[in-house]
Design an enzyme around this catalytic site. Structure first.
Site, short mmCIF file in Angstrom:
data_model
loop_
_atom_site.label_atom_id
_atom_site.label_comp_id
_atom_site.label_asym_id
_atom_site.label_seq_id
_atom_site.Cartn_x
_atom_site.Cartn_y
_atom_site.Cartn_z
N ARG A 176 107.97 9.58 -75.34
CA ARG A 176 107.70 8.14 -75.43
C ARG A 176 108.82 7.45 -76.20
NH1 ARG A 176 102.52 10.30 -75.02
NH2 ARG A 176 101.74 9.69 -72.97
N ASP A 205 107.05 13.58 -70.23
CA ASP A 205 105.87 12.72 -70.05
C ASP A 205 106.29 11.59 -69.12
OD1 ASP A 205 103.34 11.31 -70.55
OD2 ASP A 205 103.17 12.67 -72.25
N HIS A 279 100.85 12.97 -66.17
CA HIS A 279 101.92 12.64 -67.13
C HIS A 279 103.31 13.01 -66.60
CE1 HIS A 279 99.59 11.27 -70.61
NE2 HIS A 279 98.67 12.15 -70.25
N ASP A 345 96.56 17.57 -69.29
CA ASP A 345 95.65 16.52 -69.81
C ASP A 345 95.68 15.27 -68.93
OD1 ASP A 345 98.35 16.26 -70.68
OD2 ASP A 345 97.75 14.74 -72.13
N GLU A 346 94.59 14.54 -68.99
CA GLU A 346 94.50 13.17 -68.47
C GLU A 346 95.11 13.01 -67.07
OE1 GLU A 346 94.53 10.56 -72.53
OE2 GLU A 346 96.48 11.29 -71.89
N TRP A 412 91.55 18.97 -77.95
CA TRP A 412 91.93 17.71 -78.61
C TRP A 412 90.82 16.67 -78.57
CZ3 TRP A 412 92.89 12.81 -76.28
CH2 TRP A 412 92.84 12.77 -74.88
N TYR A 437 95.23 13.80 -85.23
CA TYR A 437 96.16 12.97 -84.47
C TYR A 437 96.95 12.07 -85.43
CZ TYR A 437 95.55 14.28 -79.62
OH TYR A 437 95.61 14.95 -78.42
N ASP A 439 99.31 10.10 -84.84
CA ASP A 439 99.72 8.77 -84.36
C ASP A 439 98.70 7.70 -84.75
OD1 ASP A 439 98.05 10.21 -82.56
OD2 ASP A 439 98.46 8.77 -80.97
N TRP A 483 101.95 11.82 -81.41
CA TRP A 483 102.35 11.13 -80.18
C TRP A 483 103.20 9.93 -80.60
CZ3 TRP A 483 101.40 13.95 -76.10
CH2 TRP A 483 100.34 14.86 -76.13
N GLU A 485 104.12 6.91 -78.93
CA GLU A 485 104.11 5.58 -78.31
C GLU A 485 104.51 4.49 -79.32
OE1 GLU A 485 101.72 7.82 -77.90
OE2 GLU A 485 100.77 7.68 -75.92
C1 ACM Z 1 96.31 14.07 -75.23
O1 ACM Z 1 96.15 13.45 -76.28
N1 ACM Z 1 96.40 13.42 -74.07
C2 ACM Z 1 96.39 15.52 -75.21
#
Ligand code: ACM
Length: 627
Positions: A176, A205, A279, A345-346, A412, A437, A439, A483, A485
């Site tokens: 990011r 990502d 991602h 993920d996601e 997570w 986390y 972030d 993370w 961002e």
């Molecule tokens: C995540 O926070 N998407 C692993």
């Protein structure tokens, strides 16, 4: 000065020095992470330029340790120690020994440290244990020094120490925002001080592909660059036509080798993450055939795109598996560790649902749901990596549709995914966003750079990485995740990482019985001096006031004020003036805010001295928090 005054002053100074020396000798060293066992004696071992460092000859790993130790000693004391090889050498010495018969319960990272007034003996079964013992010595040196000139003595102690968890990780997202090779090295160096042993490098990502892959040069030529944006992440303007993608960067394979070697010297294994099948927009921007949509996207700059742009690899296309095989061939040739993190993920499923090719493939294969399709994909990736003698780790979504046979799960979204995986006989790394986390903002959102939720220092400290109800042998470890961002610079990455990673280091290393929030808080001030000396930009948000709110039955606003650390007084005003220690003291009962009050100003104090930042909280803003 009159003679009697000189005598009196000398006596006074002597008494002061004596009291300082005694109180120093009796203070428990504020080591983080807290050792398993520490027994304090009386007196100190003084390091001077007569002290030698004794290291058995003929072992390159130990020679390396000696040179690291001397680097730290010379920074701390102003001189480096002569290195000798004879273990029987006379005179004051710091002696490092490998002792295979040392009986620390069941692991190779433990050490025993014995400091007397005459010598220092550090022994361990393996070099890793000596490395951690040296980190403890390094902290003891710093903690016992009021000034650089004084920094050359160690308290008499007996320490037996070994980690609770095998995997003690921190993750840095370099996609990011891009962080230079030199910053990554510093980050690793800082981790090593606190006995972390895994650096999880989130290399790919939607917003950038950061690792050179020679067989797919567009991954970095195209995928490593996006249009520059500042402002609020996810609200950035999408790339405009003909706009130059000028923000980004990547690590060459040579850079990566250099960082791996740097980490290995510090007993840190690097686990690379190539995040698939979701991602993956940066890879798709470079090679559009990788998605079922086949659309020509630009790398995302931090604008809204989930469910709008297709960032998923096409699980129905053999070319995707051939691509991944080649990418992983180059990745595993670089990273010597046992694991490759494959993300998982996601992964949005809407583009798979809309694709005739994907839907036909599911019918042919007898795959009934997109979750099962994701599981099919992950199992194929596991096979690719197994052939290359690597084990896979995935985020907890890889449970959906069925786990790949030998996958390790990184839990997570709370602890539940990890608990489920452990019950199925899989290894787990716990990294619940609610506690790890990095972030997330650390204090009142009016004082901290905005992200999407809060994680206080105390919450990073007070959790159990080995949950009840599962066989603890499946718990490989724990990890903090940064993370990026909302982390545009290295300085801010440090701010988000420390001191919450001091908390995590203790959660992962120290026995649960030694996890004590009250004790941990007393170690913050001395540890902050170490962070200052290491030029680490840590956060003091734990000392700031946090306002929490609710409405009473008459819809009046009630405001509670707190600090994360104990023992501070909070003073506040409701008349738009700055509080001091003669203002109203918050007594623990929520403040009823009368109608018409514009803002509350609050600050934490120790005695008369302000400790935290001034919180200026408009009542309108506080009211929003009740919704
Ligand atoms: C995540 O926070 N998407 C692993």
């Amino acid at each position: 000065m009159k003679k009697s005054l000189v005598v009196k002053t000398s006596i006074y100074l002597f008494a002061l020095i004596f009291i300082c020396a005694v109180s120093k000798a009796q203070e428990k060293p504020a080591i983080i992470p807290e050792p398993v066992s520490l027994v304090q004696g009386k007196g100190r071992f003084v390091i001077d330029n007569q002290t030698s460092l004794i290291i058995p000859s003929g072992n390159a790993e130990l020679a390396m340790l000696g040179s690291h130790a001397n680097e730290w000693f010379s920074v701390l004391t102003g001189f480096s120690l002569p290195v000798k090889n004879k273990t029987t050498e006379a005179g004051c010495s710091i002696r490092l020994l490998l002792n295979p018969s040392l009986n620390n319960p069941g692991n190779d990272e433990g050490y025993e440290l014995s400091i007397t007034e005459h010598d220092v003996k550090l022994q361990a079964r393996k070099a890793a244990g000596l490395f951690y013992g040296l980190q403890t010595i390094r902290q003891l040196l710093q903690l016992s020094a009021e000034s650089k000139e004084q920094c050359g003595n160690l308290p008499v102690v007996e320490i037996i120490d070994y980690p609770r968890l095998k995997w003690r990780g921190l993750m840095l997202d370099v996609s990011r925002h891009f962080f230079s090779k030199d910053f990554v090295k510093k980050y690793i160096d800082d981790m090593a001080r606190y006995k972390f042993n895994v650096f999880h490098w989130h290399l790919t990502d939607d917003q950038g592909w950061r690792i050179e892959i020679k067989s797919f040069h567009r991954l970095t030529e195209v995928g490593a660059w996006r249009v520059p944006r500042t402002g609020q992440w996810w609200s950035y303007t999408p790339p405009q036509k003909d706009e130059k993608a000028s923000y980004g960067g990547y690590y060459t394979q040579q850079d990566i080798k250099e960082v791996i070697a740097y980490a290995a010297e510090r007993h840190i294994t690097i686990v690379p993450e190539i995040d698939v099948p979701g991602h993956s927009l940066a890879a798709i921007a470079a090679y559009p055939y990788l998605s079922a949509t086949g659309y020509n996207y630009a790398v995302n700059p931090g604008s809204k795109f989930y469910n709008i742009d297709d960032n998923t690899l096409n699980p129905a296309d053999e070319r995707v598996y051939a691509f991944l095989d080649k990418v992983f061939t180059e990745v595993v040739a670089l990273f010597p560790g046992d694991y490759v993190h494959i993300g998982g993920d996601e992964c949005t499923k809407n583009f798979w649902q809309q694709s005739a090719v994907v839907q036909d493939f599911m019918k042919q294969q007898g795959i009934k749901t997109e979750h099962e399709l994701q599981s099919y994909f992950i199992k194929r990736v596991e096979k690719i990596l197994k052939k290359k003698k690597k084990k896979i780790i995935g985020w907890n979504e890889i449970l959906e549709g069925g786990l790949a046979p030998e996958a390790t799960v990184m839990s997570w979204q709370g602890m539940q995914g990890g608990i489920e995986a452990a019950k199925q006989g899989h290894q787990v790394i716990f990294t619940p966003s609610s506690n790890t986390y990095l972030d997330l903002y650390q204090g009142d959102p009016l004082l901290e750079p905005n992200t999407y939720d809060m994680l206080r220092l105390k919450t990073a400290y007070q959790w159990n990485p080995v949950p009840a109800g599962i066989d603890s042998s499946y718990v490989l470890g724990g990890q903090g995740n940064l993370w990026s961002e909302s982390v545009p610079t290295g300085r801010h990455a440090e701010y988000m990482t420390w001191p919450r990673s001091l908390a995590l280091s203790e959660v992962f290393w120290s026995p649960s019985g030694k996890q004590n929030w009250a004790d941990f808080q007393t170690k913050l001030a001395p540890q902050f001096k170490i962070l200052d000396a290491a030029q680490i930009n840590y956060s003091r948000a734990a000392f700031d006031v946090l306002a929490t709110t609710k409405l009473d039955q008459e819809k009046q606003l009630l405001v509670s004020l707190s600090t994360d650390v104990d023992g501070l007084d909070i003073y506040y005003t409701l008349d738009n003036t700055n509080p001091d220690s003669s203002s109203a003291r918050y007594n623990g009962t929520p403040i009823v805010i009368p109608k018409g009050i514009y803002q509350i100003r609050a600050q934490s104090f120790k005695g008369n001295a302000a400790v935290g930042k001034l919180l200026i909280a408009p009542c309108g803003e506080l009211e929003k928090r009740t919704r």
